[in-house]
Design a protein around this motif. Structure first.
Motif, PDB file in Angstrom:
ATOM      1  N   PHE A   5       0.808  -1.224   0.000  1.00 47.93           N
ATOM      2  CA  PHE A   5       0.000   0.000   0.000  1.00 47.93           C
ATOM      3  C   PHE A   5       0.844   1.278   0.000  1.00 47.93           C
ATOM      4  CE2 PHE A   5      -2.582  -3.308   2.022  1.00 47.93           C
ATOM      5  CZ  PHE A   5      -3.661  -3.294   1.167  1.00 47.93           C
ATOM      6  N   VAL A   6       2.096   1.171   0.462  1.00 43.76           N
ATOM      7  CA  VAL A   6       2.953   2.364   0.526  1.00 43.76           C
ATOM      8  C   VAL A   6       3.929   2.340  -0.654  1.00 43.76           C
ATOM      9  CG1 VAL A   6       4.661   3.600   1.919  1.00 43.76           C
ATOM     10  CG2 VAL A   6       2.761   2.400   3.030  1.00 43.76           C
ATOM     11  N   PRO A   7       3.880   3.335  -1.528  1.00 38.34           N
ATOM     12  CA  PRO A   7       4.798   3.342  -2.678  1.00 38.34           C
ATOM     13  C   PRO A   7       6.256   3.543  -2.234  1.00 38.34           C
ATOM     14  CG  PRO A   7       3.185   5.145  -2.798  1.00 38.34           C
ATOM     15  CD  PRO A   7       2.978   4.480  -1.492  1.00 38.34           C
ATOM     16  N   GLY A   8       7.173   3.019  -3.048  1.00 42.79           N
ATOM     17  CA  GLY A   8       8.596   3.221  -2.770  1.00 42.79           C
ATOM     18  C   GLY A   8       9.249   2.058  -2.040  1.00 42.79           C
ATOM     19  N   LEU A   9       8.445   1.088  -1.627  1.00 35.50           N
ATOM     20  CA  LEU A   9       9.031  -0.041  -0.876  1.00 35.50           C
ATOM     21  C   LEU A   9       9.144  -1.299  -1.730  1.00 35.50           C
ATOM     22  CD1 LEU A   9       7.096   0.403   2.515  1.00 35.50           C
ATOM     23  CD2 LEU A   9       9.461   0.998   2.036  1.00 35.50           C
ATOM     24  N   GLU A  10       8.890  -1.135  -3.041  1.00 31.03           N
ATOM     25  CA  GLU A  10       8.835  -2.321  -3.916  1.00 31.03           C
ATOM     26  C   GLU A  10      10.159  -3.083  -3.946  1.00 31.03           C
ATOM     27  OE1 GLU A  10       7.905   0.693  -4.885  1.00 31.03           O
ATOM     28  OE2 GLU A  10       5.768   0.592  -5.328  1.00 31.03           O
ATOM     29  N   ASP A  11      11.278  -2.340  -4.024  1.00 28.35           N
ATOM     30  CA  ASP A  11      12.583  -3.005  -4.146  1.00 28.35           C
ATOM     31  C   ASP A  11      12.879  -3.877  -2.933  1.00 28.35           C
ATOM     32  OD1 ASP A  11      13.044  -2.003  -6.585  1.00 28.35           O
ATOM     33  OD2 ASP A  11      14.354  -0.362  -5.937  1.00 28.35           O
ATOM     34  N   LEU A  12      12.645  -3.291  -1.763  1.00 22.27           N
ATOM     35  CA  LEU A  12      12.914  -4.049  -0.533  1.00 22.27           C
ATOM     36  C   LEU A  12      11.972  -5.248  -0.429  1.00 22.27           C
ATOM     37  CD1 LEU A  12      14.724  -4.115   1.887  1.00 22.27           C
ATOM     38  CD2 LEU A  12      13.160  -2.581   3.082  1.00 22.27           C
ATOM     39  N   ARG A  13      10.709  -5.031  -0.830  1.00 25.25           N
ATOM     40  CA  ARG A  13       9.736  -6.144  -0.783  1.00 25.25           C
ATOM     41  C   ARG A  13      10.189  -7.286  -1.702  1.00 25.25           C
ATOM     42  NH1 ARG A  13       4.498  -4.280  -2.931  1.00 25.25           N
ATOM     43  NH2 ARG A  13       5.178  -5.040  -4.935  1.00 25.25           N
ATOM     44  N   ASN A  14      10.598  -6.922  -2.917  1.00 27.55           N
ATOM     45  CA  ASN A  14      11.052  -7.954  -3.855  1.00 27.55           C
ATOM     46  C   ASN A  14      12.272  -8.688  -3.330  1.00 27.55           C
ATOM     47  OD1 ASN A  14       8.988  -7.428  -5.577  1.00 27.55           O
ATOM     48  ND2 ASN A  14      10.151  -5.986  -6.835  1.00 27.55           N
ATOM     49  N   ARG A  15      13.152  -7.935  -2.654  1.00 24.95           N
ATOM     50  CA  ARG A  15      14.342  -8.580  -2.109  1.00 24.95           C
ATOM     51  C   ARG A  15      13.949  -9.601  -1.034  1.00 24.95           C
ATOM     52  NH1 ARG A  15      19.913  -5.602  -0.915  1.00 24.95           N
ATOM     53  NH2 ARG A  15      19.502  -5.128  -3.075  1.00 24.95           N
ATOM     54  N   ILE A  16      13.038  -9.209  -0.158  1.00 22.11           N
ATOM     55  CA  ILE A  16      12.612 -10.141   0.903  1.00 22.11           C
ATOM     56  C   ILE A  16      11.894 -11.357   0.287  1.00 22.11           C
ATOM     57  CG2 ILE A  16      11.055 -10.396   2.889  1.00 22.11           C
ATOM     58  CD1 ILE A  16      11.741  -7.547   3.663  1.00 22.11           C
ATOM     59  N   LEU A  17      11.068 -11.097  -0.722  1.00 21.59           N
ATOM     60  CA  LEU A  17      10.373 -12.215  -1.377  1.00 21.59           C
ATOM     61  C   LEU A  17      11.375 -13.142  -2.072  1.00 21.59           C
ATOM     62  CD1 LEU A  17       7.175 -10.489  -2.805  1.00 21.59           C
ATOM     63  CD2 LEU A  17       7.319 -12.090  -0.905  1.00 21.59           C
ATOM     64  N   ASN A  18      12.453 -12.563  -2.628  1.00 23.21           N
ATOM     65  CA  ASN A  18      13.488 -13.403  -3.244  1.00 23.21           C
ATOM     66  C   ASN A  18      14.185 -14.279  -2.208  1.00 23.21           C
ATOM     67  OD1 ASN A  18      13.026 -12.646  -5.843  1.00 23.21           O
ATOM     68  ND2 ASN A  18      14.501 -10.974  -5.833  1.00 23.21           N
ATOM     69  N   TRP A  19      14.398 -13.723  -1.013  1.00 24.42           N
ATOM     70  CA  TRP A  19      14.973 -14.551   0.063  1.00 24.42           C
ATOM     71  C   TRP A  19      14.047 -15.738   0.351  1.00 24.42           C
ATOM     72  CZ3 TRP A  19      16.141 -10.085   4.068  1.00 24.42           C
ATOM     73  CH2 TRP A  19      17.240  -9.333   3.605  1.00 24.42           C
ATOM     74  N   ALA A  20      12.738 -15.441   0.404  1.00 21.79           N
ATOM     75  CA  ALA A  20      11.773 -16.517   0.689  1.00 21.79           C
ATOM     76  C   ALA A  20      11.825 -17.585  -0.403  1.00 21.79           C
ATOM     77  CB  ALA A  20      10.366 -15.935   0.804  1.00 21.79           C
ATOM     78  N   ILE A  21      11.977 -17.123  -1.663  1.00 22.41           N
ATOM     79  CA  ILE A  21      12.037 -18.092  -2.771  1.00 22.41           C
ATOM     80  C   ILE A  21      13.310 -18.935  -2.671  1.00 22.41           C
ATOM     81  CG2 ILE A  21      12.267 -18.269  -5.303  1.00 22.41           C
ATOM     82  CD1 ILE A  21      10.399 -15.742  -5.388  1.00 22.41           C
ATOM     83  N   LEU A  22      14.415 -18.294  -2.258  1.00 24.82           N
ATOM     84  CA  LEU A  22      15.660 -19.044  -2.066  1.00 24.82           C
ATOM     85  C   LEU A  22      15.507 -20.103  -0.981  1.00 24.82           C
ATOM     86  CD1 LEU A  22      18.611 -16.483  -2.242  1.00 24.82           C
ATOM     87  CD2 LEU A  22      18.294 -18.545  -3.600  1.00 24.82           C
ATOM     88  N   MET A  23      14.818 -19.704   0.098  1.00 14.93           N
ATOM     89  CA  MET A  23      14.599 -20.667   1.191  1.00 14.93           C
ATOM     90  C   MET A  23      13.710 -21.814   0.728  1.00 14.93           C
ATOM     91  SD  MET A  23      14.384 -18.674   4.777  1.00 14.93           S
ATOM     92  CE  MET A  23      13.528 -17.212   4.321  1.00 14.93           C
ATOM     93  N   ALA A  24      12.730 -21.486  -0.134  1.00 16.24           N
ATOM     94  CA  ALA A  24      11.854 -22.544  -0.663  1.00 16.24           C
ATOM     95  C   ALA A  24      12.664 -23.524  -1.500  1.00 16.24           C
ATOM     96  CB  ALA A  24      10.743 -21.919  -1.497  1.00 16.24           C
ATOM     97  N   ALA A  25      13.652 -22.999  -2.244  1.00 19.22           N
ATOM     98  CA  ALA A  25      14.502 -23.879  -3.058  1.00 19.22           C
ATOM     99  C   ALA A  25      15.334 -24.787  -2.156  1.00 19.22           C
ATOM    100  CB  ALA A  25      15.408 -23.040  -3.951  1.00 19.22           C
ATOM    101  N   LEU A  26      15.830 -24.228  -1.050  1.00 16.31           N
ATOM    102  CA  LEU A  26      16.591 -25.040  -0.094  1.00 16.31           C
ATOM    103  C   LEU A  26      15.686 -26.108   0.524  1.00 16.31           C
ATOM    104  CD1 LEU A  26      19.331 -25.354   1.340  1.00 16.31           C
ATOM    105  CD2 LEU A  26      18.460 -23.870   3.128  1.00 16.31           C
ATOM    106  N   ALA A  27      14.439 -25.706   0.797  1.00 20.25           N
ATOM    107  CA  ALA A  27      13.481 -26.667   1.377  1.00 20.25           C
ATOM    108  C   ALA A  27      13.219 -27.827   0.424  1.00 20.25           C
ATOM    109  CB  ALA A  27      12.177 -25.951   1.718  1.00 20.25           C
ATOM    110  N   LEU A  28      13.320 -27.570  -0.888  1.00 19.98           N
ATOM    111  CA  LEU A  28      13.145 -28.658  -1.869  1.00 19.98           C
ATOM    112  C   LEU A  28      14.183 -29.749  -1.654  1.00 19.98           C
ATOM    113  CD1 LEU A  28      12.407 -27.023  -5.330  1.00 19.98           C
ATOM    114  CD2 LEU A  28      11.016 -28.692  -4.148  1.00 19.98           C
TER     115      LEU A  28
END
Lengths: 206, 246
Positions: A26-49
């Motif tokens: 909802f708050v503009p300007g935080l997209e980059d940080l959000r994507n970075r955190i989501l990428n960490w989550a995706i990396l962890m999901a790959a490790l979980a595989l």
């Protein structure tokens, strides 16, 4: 190895990450940080595989040791290790890994789809045997109308069903019911998410 | 009338906090859902006769909207383990997503520790049986057919493939309860599970399995929001009619 993270710390990290992701929508300007955190989550999901693969290996290795249908488990382990090795060696788009996917995995899933068609037909037949209530009758009658309305049956077209009752049930009654169910699911999803965001429900750390 | 997502989330959060902190009415009765009554009875019977309970959490991952149904399944897993973890055949959890497998294992490990039977826990009690929807269903079938499973609860994100699991439960003579967040899964479960959960009932699992005040508050907030939406839908439908009279 037994890694334990104190529950309050786990809760704090989970709540902070969840609140940040929600706020960033909802708050503009935080997209980059959000994507970075989501990428960490995706990396962890790959490790979980990898951990999931180890779990599957452990379950089936134990089955072989205990001689519980060892042949099936041995086939699974050999196939899993071979596929993993080949894909790790030549990448997921490689010739052999693509061949394995197209010629082994896809046909197996298609055959399961065929078994599913039989299972669903049996379930429809058994429905009124298993549960004799109003909703089951409504379900069975709706199914019957939609089947008759879906097209000519043995070359015979029933206009009352194909151009009258069938489209009405499918387009109006079913759509209305589907929207009602989806609204309920959306509300449930939202409140489950909020429960986790306020740490009232902690599906991690017990 | 336009309600933004932020306003809706804010209203839901306010209702959740009000019902959790200000009006936590634990005695308030909630409508009976037969599926949960049957599940409770089956859990008690399985503890007595030493048969196994299987909690299937589905293939929905944790990185998308399917996660909420998976969390409802984890709540059921925790409650079932609270009751049956120290029985002869401890409950088994299956998932089609490896992150969910880790959470299921974590939930079980903590429940075992809390019950001071941590030495009886083994990671193989929480299994990822397959990573695609059909491989998950195929991997779950032997667990139902080979072991003495008396009940198979399916709470999570499922598609049509769930019919294979419910068919196996029926073949094994096991009680099957199922709820999914997808429409396909709900339709198939309605036709094939002994006790289906429809729509938002899947998210009420915690409230019906005594998981705490937050789950009951969540259910009450959900009810209020549903009635508000019904009211808004009726008003929206009537507004052209009213405008026509003016």
């Amino acid at each position: 190895m037994n890694l334990r993270v104190a529950t309050p710390l786990a809760a704090a990290v989970a709540v902070a990450a969840g609140v940040f992701i929600l706020v960033s929508l909802f708050v503009p300007g935080l997209e980059d940080l959000r994507n970075r955190i989501l990428n960490w989550a995706i990396l962890m999901a790959a490790l979980a595989l990898l951990l999931g693969m180890l779990n599957l290996f452990s379950v089936h290795f134990e089955k072989i040791r205990n001689r519980q249908q060892p042949v099936y488990s041995a086939v699974l382990i050999i196939a899993m290790l071979a596929t993993f090795g080949i894909t790790a060696w030549e990448g997921s788009q490689g010739v052999i890994s693509t061949w394995i996917f197209n010629n082994i995995e896809v046909p197996i899933e298609a055959s399961l789809m065929a078994v599913l068609a039989i299972s669903l037909t049996l379930a429809a037949v058994r429905l009124l045997q298993n549960r004799k209530d109003l909703m089951s009758i409504v379900f069975a009658v709706t199914l019957f109308i939609l089947l008759l309305g879906s097209g000519p049956l043995f070359g015979i077209e029933l206009p009352f069903f194909t151009s009258g009752l069938g489209p009405y049930v499918n387009g109006i009654l079913s759509t209305g019911a589907m929207r009602g169910l989806l609204i309920g699911v959306a509300l449930g999803t939202m409140l489950t998410g909020l429960r986790i965001l306020i740490a009232a429900d902690r599906p991690y750390g017990g | 009338m336009n309600v933004s997502p932020l306003e809706l989330i804010g209203l839901a959060l306010a209702l959740l906090l009000i019902y959790s902190l200000l009006l936590p009415d634990a005695r308030r009765t909630i409508r009976s859902i037969k599926a949960f009554g049957e599940l409770r009875r089956t859990i008690e019977l399985s503890v007595e006769d030493g048969s196994r309970l299987q909690i299937n959490l589905g293939g929905g991952g944790l990185l998308g909207p399917d996660s909420a149904a998976a969390f409802a399944g984890l709540t059921l897993l925790r409650q079932v383990n609270n009751i049956a973890a120290d029985s002869d055949q401890p409950p088994v959890a299956t998932t089609g997503d490896t992150l969910l497998m880790l959470l299921a294992q974590d939930t079980m490990r903590h429940t075992y520790s809390r019950l001071t039977i941590g030495d009886q826990y083994h990671p193989r009690l929480g299994q990822a049986t397959g990573l695609t929807s059909f491989s998950y269903a195929a991997g779950t079938l032997p667990l139902i057919l080979e072991r003495s499973v008396s009940a198979s609860a399916l709470i999570g994100s499922y598609g049509e493939e769930v019919a294979l699991i419910t068919a196996a439960s029926q073949q094994a003579g096991a009680f099957s309860l199922g709820g999914s967040n997808t429409l396909n899964g709900q339709a198939v479960l309605f036709g094939s599970a002994q006790e289906p959960l429809i729509g938002e009932e899947v998210f009420a699992t915690g409230a019906y399995m005594d998981s705490g005040a937050a789950h009951r508050a969540s259910l009450r907030a959900q009810d209020v929001l549903r009635w508000l939406i019904i009211l808004l839908l009726i008003l929206t439908a009537l507004s052209p009619l009213v405008a026509g009279f003016q």
